[in-house]
Enzyme design. Structure first.
Site, PDB file in Angstrom:
ATOM      1  N   GLU A  99       0.825  -1.212   0.000  1.00 32.24           N
ATOM      2  CA  GLU A  99       0.000   0.000   0.000  1.00 32.24           C
ATOM      3  C   GLU A  99       0.856   1.256   0.000  1.00 32.24           C
ATOM      4  O   GLU A  99       0.546   2.235  -0.699  1.00 32.24           O
ATOM      5  CB  GLU A  99      -0.950  -0.020   1.201  1.00 32.24           C
ATOM      6  CG  GLU A  99      -2.019  -1.095   1.085  1.00 32.24           C
ATOM      7  CD  GLU A  99      -2.946  -1.145   2.287  1.00 32.24           C
ATOM      8  OE1 GLU A  99      -2.715  -0.379   3.255  1.00 32.24           O
ATOM      9  OE2 GLU A  99      -3.892  -1.952   2.276  1.00 32.24           O
ATOM     10  N   HIS A 140     -10.196   1.377   0.007  1.00 33.66           N
ATOM     11  CA  HIS A 140     -10.703   0.468   1.043  1.00 33.66           C
ATOM     12  C   HIS A 140     -12.210   0.279   0.968  1.00 33.66           C
ATOM     13  O   HIS A 140     -12.769  -0.525   1.716  1.00 33.66           O
ATOM     14  CB  HIS A 140     -10.311   0.989   2.434  1.00 33.66           C
ATOM     15  CG  HIS A 140      -8.850   0.863   2.738  1.00 33.66           C
ATOM     16  ND1 HIS A 140      -7.906   1.715   2.202  1.00 33.66           N
ATOM     17  CD2 HIS A 140      -8.163  -0.011   3.515  1.00 33.66           C
ATOM     18  CE1 HIS A 140      -6.704   1.369   2.642  1.00 33.66           C
ATOM     19  NE2 HIS A 140      -6.830   0.328   3.432  1.00 33.66           N
TER      20      HIS A 140
END
Length: 272
Positions: A137, A170
């Site tokens: 990420e 997300h």
């Protein structure tokens, strides 16, 4: 020969589109290999780790596609990604100390509690949550995305928009919750909204750390630490056996974090 990249020719909208595309590739890679099993199933974890690592390998090539090949100058690829040796030890230690101060309250809360700090997690979940996820990420959403946005948006706007892409990435958890049917749609949406806010705020801090230190490793180690600690259990303070001590630790940790934020990320510490 090391690639030299330049994104100074990108307009604001083009930089935003390029960043959005990178975020979409990251999320879609999770579902291309999705076996249709729960998120924590070993097969799902193995396939998604492989897919995400492949995305990380391909991400520099994605940057090259958007780079100005006709530019006479340019920055070496590793420097663009925030991968360098100078100041590496400081980049690992100082930001980690900073987030440890921020988490002073939760740390004291756990240490003075009779409950076990960590549940017995499977090794593959530990690898995913504390190693692969922080690395992947940060590599994609900070190491690769910040260089795309920075020339046209500037430092402040980059720290705002880059985390939004990270937070939106997300939202795909809503699909998984809906598939499992474990919560109502309203509850799932509330959870997603909270996660969007939380990850966006954290993303601003992570982008700030990367821009100040010039080191991707700073963003990775702080991300891994935050994943290990989880979201603070504010509600547990009142029911703790020593609520005053824990409460003071929370306040002191937050105050210490803001006092040390600038000094511990001073670019000169990292030869930045």
């Amino acid at each position: 020969m090391m690639w030299k990249l330049s994104f100074s020719h990108l307009s604001t909208w083009v930089a935003l589109v390029a960043s959005l595309g990178l975020g979409c590739i990251f999320v879609l890679s999770l579902y291309v290999v999705d076996p249709g099993l729960p998120r924590d199933h070993p097969t799902t974890i193995r396939r998604r780790i492989a897919a995400i690592l492949c995305t990380c390998l391909a991400a520099p090539g994605y940057l090259w596609l958007w780079s100005d090949g006709a530019a006479s100058g340019g920055t070496p690829l590793l420097d663009v990604l925030g991968i360098r040796w100078v100041g590496l030890l400081q980049a690992f230690g100082y930001p980690l100390l900073l987030v440890a101060v921020l988490y002073a309250g939760p740390i004291v809360q756990h240490v003075t509690s009779d409950e076990p700090w960590y549940a017995n997690e499977r090794k593959d979940i530990i690898v995913r949550n504390y190693l692969v996820a922080p690395f992947a990420e940060e590599f994609v959403f900070r190491g690769c995305m910040v260089p795309l946005l920075l020339p046209s948006l500037g430092v402040t706007c980059t720290m705002v928009f880059c985390p939004l892409f990270f937070g939106l990435a997300h939202v795909h958890h809503l699909v998984e919750w809906a598939k499992r049917g474990e919560t109502s749609l309203v509850t799932a949406c509330i959870n997603i909204l909270f996660q969007l806010c939380y990850t966006s705020i954290y993303g601003m801090f992570s982008a700030f750390v990367l821009l100040r230190t010039g080191h991707l490793v700073s963003a990775i180690v702080t991300h891994a630490f935050c994943n290990m600690m989880g979201f603070p259990d504010f509600g547990g303070v009142r029911t703790h056996s020593r609520p005053a001590l824990v409460g003071v630790s929370y306040v002191m940790g937050l105050a210490g974090f803001f006092l040390l934020l600038t000094p511990l990320t001073e670019p000169s510490l990292y030869s930045q």
